[in-house]
Design a protein around this motif. Structure first.
Motif, mmCIF file in Angstrom:
data_model
loop_
_atom_site.group_PDB
_atom_site.id
_atom_site.type_symbol
_atom_site.label_atom_id
_atom_site.label_comp_id
_atom_site.label_asym_id
_atom_site.label_seq_id
_atom_site.Cartn_x
_atom_site.Cartn_y
_atom_site.Cartn_z
ATOM 1 N N VAL A 1 1.172 -1.738 0.052
ATOM 2 C CA VAL A 1 0.039 0.395 -0.253
ATOM 3 C C VAL A 1 0.807 0.792 0.096
ATOM 4 C CG1 VAL A 1 -1.488 1.388 1.074
ATOM 5 C CG2 VAL A 1 -1.696 -0.998 0.867
ATOM 6 N N LEU A 2 0.449 2.008 -0.655
ATOM 7 C CA LEU A 2 1.408 3.128 -1.245
ATOM 8 C C LEU A 2 0.795 4.412 0.173
ATOM 9 C CD1 LEU A 2 1.079 3.748 -4.870
ATOM 10 C CD2 LEU A 2 3.334 3.314 -3.492
ATOM 11 N N VAL B 1 -3.348 9.842 -8.865
ATOM 12 C CA VAL B 1 -2.564 8.263 -8.642
ATOM 13 C C VAL B 1 -3.500 6.956 -7.146
ATOM 14 C CG1 VAL B 1 -0.950 6.582 -7.461
ATOM 15 C CG2 VAL B 1 0.145 8.826 -8.323
ATOM 16 N N LYS B 2 -4.702 6.793 -7.809
ATOM 17 C CA LYS B 2 -5.513 5.394 -7.520
ATOM 18 C C LYS B 2 -4.707 3.770 -6.779
ATOM 19 C CE LYS B 2 -10.294 4.802 -7.650
ATOM 20 N NZ LYS B 2 -11.887 5.063 -8.163
ATOM 21 N N GLN B 3 -5.212 3.776 -6.076
ATOM 22 C CA GLN B 3 -4.901 2.154 -5.449
ATOM 23 C C GLN B 3 -6.085 2.156 -4.536
ATOM 24 O OE1 GLN B 3 -1.445 1.756 -2.620
ATOM 25 N NE2 GLN B 3 -0.632 0.248 -4.211
ATOM 26 N N SER B 4 -6.269 0.562 -5.147
ATOM 27 C CA SER B 4 -6.756 -0.172 -4.814
ATOM 28 C C SER B 4 -6.257 -0.671 -3.279
ATOM 29 C CB SER B 4 -7.436 -0.731 -5.451
ATOM 30 O OG SER B 4 -6.881 -1.701 -6.237
ATOM 31 N N LEU B 5 -7.452 -0.465 -2.278
ATOM 32 C CA LEU B 5 -6.524 -0.778 -0.700
ATOM 33 C C LEU B 5 -7.442 -2.393 -0.725
ATOM 34 C CD1 LEU B 5 -8.127 1.968 1.775
ATOM 35 C CD2 LEU B 5 -5.708 1.015 1.189
ATOM 36 N N PRO B 6 -6.854 -3.125 0.308
ATOM 37 C CA PRO B 6 -6.895 -4.670 0.432
ATOM 38 C C PRO B 6 -8.384 -5.185 1.397
ATOM 39 C CG PRO B 6 -4.994 -4.590 1.571
ATOM 40 C CD PRO B 6 -4.930 -2.835 1.156
ATOM 41 N N TYR B 7 -9.518 -3.666 1.381
ATOM 42 C CA TYR B 7 -9.978 -3.538 2.203
ATOM 43 C C TYR B 7 -10.989 -2.680 2.155
ATOM 44 C CZ TYR B 7 -7.115 -0.537 5.169
ATOM 45 O OH TYR B 7 -6.449 0.733 5.287
ATOM 46 N N VAL B 8 -12.656 -2.445 2.890
ATOM 47 C CA VAL B 8 -13.241 -1.533 1.894
ATOM 48 C C VAL B 8 -12.865 0.076 3.686
ATOM 49 C CG1 VAL B 8 -15.629 -1.070 2.480
ATOM 50 C CG2 VAL B 8 -15.279 -3.038 0.855
ATOM 51 N N GLU C 1 0.209 -4.797 -11.259
ATOM 52 C CA GLU C 1 0.849 -5.302 -10.163
ATOM 53 C C GLU C 1 0.588 -4.949 -9.194
ATOM 54 O OE1 GLU C 1 5.227 -7.019 -9.089
ATOM 55 O OE2 GLU C 1 5.004 -6.753 -11.453
ATOM 56 N N ARG C 2 0.473 -3.202 -8.884
ATOM 57 C CA ARG C 2 0.871 -2.712 -7.407
ATOM 58 C C ARG C 2 -0.464 -2.284 -7.769
ATOM 59 N NH1 ARG C 2 5.535 -0.436 -5.392
ATOM 60 N NH2 ARG C 2 4.241 0.116 -3.748
ATOM 61 N N ARG C 3 -1.667 -2.225 -8.260
ATOM 62 C CA ARG C 3 -3.016 -2.075 -8.841
ATOM 63 C C ARG C 3 -3.307 -0.585 -8.191
ATOM 64 N NH1 ARG C 3 -2.805 -7.929 -9.744
ATOM 65 N NH2 ARG C 3 -4.309 -8.883 -8.621
ATOM 66 N N VAL C 4 -2.847 0.054 -9.518
ATOM 67 C CA VAL C 4 -2.414 1.361 -9.318
ATOM 68 C C VAL C 4 -2.391 1.852 -10.848
ATOM 69 C CG1 VAL C 4 -0.748 3.341 -9.458
ATOM 70 C CG2 VAL C 4 -0.625 1.754 -7.204
ATOM 71 N N LEU C 5 -3.502 3.313 -10.884
ATOM 72 C CA LEU C 5 -4.584 3.664 -12.072
ATOM 73 C C LEU C 5 -3.568 5.168 -11.187
ATOM 74 C CD1 LEU C 5 -7.490 3.571 -11.914
ATOM 75 C CD2 LEU C 5 -6.471 2.394 -13.398
ATOM 76 N N VAL C 6 -3.088 5.819 -12.908
ATOM 77 C CA VAL C 6 -2.978 6.945 -12.870
ATOM 78 C C VAL C 6 -3.795 7.466 -14.018
ATOM 79 C CG1 VAL C 6 -0.383 8.830 -13.737
ATOM 80 C CG2 VAL C 6 -0.185 6.086 -12.801
ATOM 81 N N LEU C 7 -4.096 9.050 -13.129
ATOM 82 C CA LEU C 7 -5.132 9.566 -13.908
ATOM 83 C C LEU C 7 -4.704 10.977 -14.398
ATOM 84 C CD1 LEU C 7 -8.019 8.161 -11.944
ATOM 85 C CD2 LEU C 7 -7.802 7.836 -14.624
ATOM 86 N N GLU C 8 -5.322 11.799 -15.340
ATOM 87 C CA GLU C 8 -5.338 13.595 -14.651
ATOM 88 C C GLU C 8 -6.151 13.491 -13.252
ATOM 89 O OE1 GLU C 8 -8.137 16.610 -17.762
ATOM 90 O OE2 GLU C 8 -8.436 14.883 -17.786
ATOM 91 N N ASP C 9 -5.705 14.548 -12.882
ATOM 92 C CA ASP C 9 -6.139 15.695 -12.132
ATOM 93 C C ASP C 9 -6.869 16.396 -12.142
ATOM 94 O OD1 ASP C 9 -6.057 16.657 -8.981
ATOM 95 O OD2 ASP C 9 -4.540 17.816 -9.651
ATOM 96 N N LEU C 10 -7.871 16.484 -11.875
ATOM 97 C CA LEU C 10 -9.196 17.239 -11.857
ATOM 98 C C LEU C 10 -9.827 17.725 -10.569
ATOM 99 C CD1 LEU C 10 -11.550 14.528 -14.115
ATOM 100 C CD2 LEU C 10 -10.464 16.948 -14.560
ATOM 101 N N SER C 11 -9.046 17.995 -9.625
ATOM 102 C CA SER C 11 -9.766 17.862 -7.693
ATOM 103 C C SER C 11 -10.146 19.842 -8.718
ATOM 104 C CB SER C 11 -7.656 18.036 -7.222
ATOM 105 O OG SER C 11 -6.555 18.527 -7.416
ATOM 106 N N SER C 12 -9.201 20.445 -9.850
ATOM 107 C CA SER C 12 -9.216 21.583 -9.110
ATOM 108 C C SER C 12 -11.463 22.043 -9.710
ATOM 109 C CB SER C 12 -9.039 22.353 -10.153
ATOM 110 O OG SER C 12 -9.261 21.997 -11.246
ATOM 111 N N TRP C 13 -11.600 20.685 -10.597
ATOM 112 C CA TRP C 13 -12.928 20.437 -10.955
ATOM 113 C C TRP C 13 -14.096 20.772 -9.728
ATOM 114 C CZ3 TRP C 13 -15.117 19.168 -15.768
ATOM 115 C CH2 TRP C 13 -13.867 19.149 -17.294
ATOM 116 N N THR C 14 -15.420 20.250 -9.393
ATOM 117 C CA THR C 14 -15.794 20.167 -7.948
ATOM 118 C C THR C 14 -16.703 18.628 -8.880
ATOM 119 O OG1 THR C 14 -16.725 22.248 -8.113
ATOM 120 C CG2 THR C 14 -17.750 21.158 -6.853
ATOM 121 N N VAL C 15 -16.972 17.847 -7.345
ATOM 122 C CA VAL C 15 -17.353 16.170 -7.510
ATOM 123 C C VAL C 15 -19.269 17.291 -7.631
ATOM 124 C CG1 VAL C 15 -18.709 14.623 -6.462
ATOM 125 C CG2 VAL C 15 -16.188 15.376 -6.357
ATOM 126 N N TRP C 16 -19.757 16.362 -8.863
ATOM 127 C CA TRP C 16 -21.770 16.921 -9.116
ATOM 128 C C TRP C 16 -22.624 16.506 -7.798
ATOM 129 C CZ3 TRP C 16 -25.718 15.105 -12.578
ATOM 130 C CH2 TRP C 16 -26.137 16.325 -13.172
#
Ligand code: SR1
Ligand code: MG
Length: 421
Positions: free
Chosen positions: A5-6, A56-63, A104-119
């Motif tokens: 886990v990162l 950078v998004k990583q899935s955790l091994p739990y909820v 392998e590391r269970r990681v995605l790299v994506l565009e950063d939209l943190s300057s946008w707003t979650v609807w």
């Protein structure tokens, strides 16, 4: 075995091992912030001194919302990667740019939209985001068409569907949406004042319809659906992004993706329009906002239908006649209305709530939630008779269900107790 886990200290060194990332960001000046506020994963925003950034998004091994007592394999990031690959090829401007999956590391790299707003946040704040509903409908149509036999060879769809199984997350949806809200379950919780309304949902006639919709969710592998297309899975731009020509919305968080019924995504969206609508009503928001929210189902659905029509000449098989198109659209609509009812109920009764309702005061929440439950029930039972989006959010919907102890509520309570006996 779980991938390591990162954390904020290890992300830069990890990114240095990723091909192509150094073209996107200067890791020597990078700062990292963990911003994940969803139910499941870690989300890091990485920024450099030149103002460039990525996610950078990583899935955790739990909820995440529950903790390590609810283990969950990190494989969901693979489903999300498949979702982004499809979205990038079929509707790139309506999703964040996808910079790759590290399986392998269970990681995605994506565009950063943190300057946008979650609807959802924008809706909660009473902000009008023109075109956001239409963008979601357009997105849903493009993915539905392009990942199904409407737009692809049947052999290719068979292969894609076989590789897109997402059993753990489908199990979560099955349990949280289709099962737990209708039984006694430790994960359920609601305001005491709603007990009669919640118990009334155990009406055998309603449970027959819930079963039919659950069966459809589990068996109708029509297209690669998003699987969780609520207003918290959509970013909307602010004024600066709009001024630069940004689209009206971008869809993200595709980890529930699997081959399922197209109407499920649309139904999830419609249910979240209902939450925004009842919130706007109980808070007595300005008329222009309430009118805009009440129009979201039509804006979304009309865009979906229009985009299917636009894509139709590109269909993969001449057997798909125009008459079949119209019948298919009608069937998707009926599914969407039923699934909307289920999404609406589970957000009041089940484990995963929505801030649209949770951040209201108790009296307002009870009024709003009661309207949600009764509307949702009608959507499920009457879905074959509801002919269009204009019928989903009639005005006065909240005011008509205020009484907890009126004759209607007493009848529901009696009926529910009888049903449980
Ligand atoms: C345990 S996961 C709870 C919910 O969070 C996700 O966003 C999905 O909606 C899921 O049902
Ligand atoms: Mg999510």
């Amino acid at each position: 075995m779980s991938a390591e886990v990162l954390d904020v200290t290890t992300v830069p060194a990890y990114l240095a091992t990723r091909p192509g990332v150094s073209d996107l960001i200067d890791l020597s000046t990078a700062t990292v912030q963990e911003v994940g506020d969803g139910n499941l994963n870690l989300v890091f925003v990485v920024r450099d001194a030149q103002g460039r950034s990525l996610v950078v998004k990583q899935s955790l091994p739990y909820v995440r919302m529950v903790g390590e007592s609810w283990p969950l394999s990190q494989d969901r990031i693979l489903a999300e990667g498949r979702g982004y690959v499809a979205a990038q090829s079929l509707s790139p401007e309506l999703t964040p740019a996808f910079h790759g999956l590290d399986a392998e590391r269970r990681v995605l790299v994506l565009e950063d939209l943190s300057s946008w707003t979650v609807w959802r946040r924008s809706l909660n704040d009473g902000v009008i985001d023109p075109g956001a509903g239409a963008a979601v409908g357009t997105y849903a149509a493009r993915i539905a068409f392009g990942t199904s036999v409407l737009g692809r060879r049947a052999e290719d769809v068979q292969e894609a569907a076989a590789g897109a199984a997402n059993p753990e997350l489908c199990r979560i949806t099955e349990d949280l949406v289709f099962t737990e809200p209708f039984i006694d379950h430790e994960q359920n919780a609601w305001d005491d004042e709603l007990t009669a309304d919640v118990l009334a949902l155990r009406d055998p006639a309603l449970l027959d319809e819930v079963a039919a919709l659950k069966f459809r969710f589990l068996t109708a592998g029509q297209a690669l659906i998003h699987g969780d297309l609520h207003s918290g899975s959509v970013f909307v731009p602010g004024a600066p992004q709009r001024a630069q020509g940004a689209p009206a919305a971008k869809v993200f968080d595709i980890e529930f993706a699997f081959y399922g019924p197209v109407g499920f995504d649309l139904g999830t969206s419609l249910a979240n329009h209902l939450f925004a609508h009842v919130r706007a009503e109980v808070l007595d928001r300005p008329a222009d906002f309430r009118t805009w929210v009440a129009g979201l189902p039509a804006e979304t659905w009309d865009a979906f239908v229009a985009e299917i029509g636009r894509l139709w000449p590109q269909r993969a098989d001449a057997s798909w006649t125009d008459g079949f198109r119209d019948a298919w659209i009608d069937a998707v609509w009926q599914d969407a209305v039923g699934f909307a009812g289920l999404e609406a109920i589970r957000r009041v009764v089940g484990l995963a709530k929505v801030s649209d309702l949770q951040t209201l005061g108790t009296d307002e929440r009870v009024r709003a939630a009661r309207a949600v439950l009764r509307t949702a029930r009608g959507w499920i039972t009457d879905r074959t008779r509801i002919t269009g989006p204009g019928e989903l959010l009639p005005s006065g919907l909240v005011g008509s269900v205020d009484a907890e102890h009126g004759p209607d509520a007493d009848a529901l309570r009696t009926q529910a107790v009888g049903a449980r006996a």
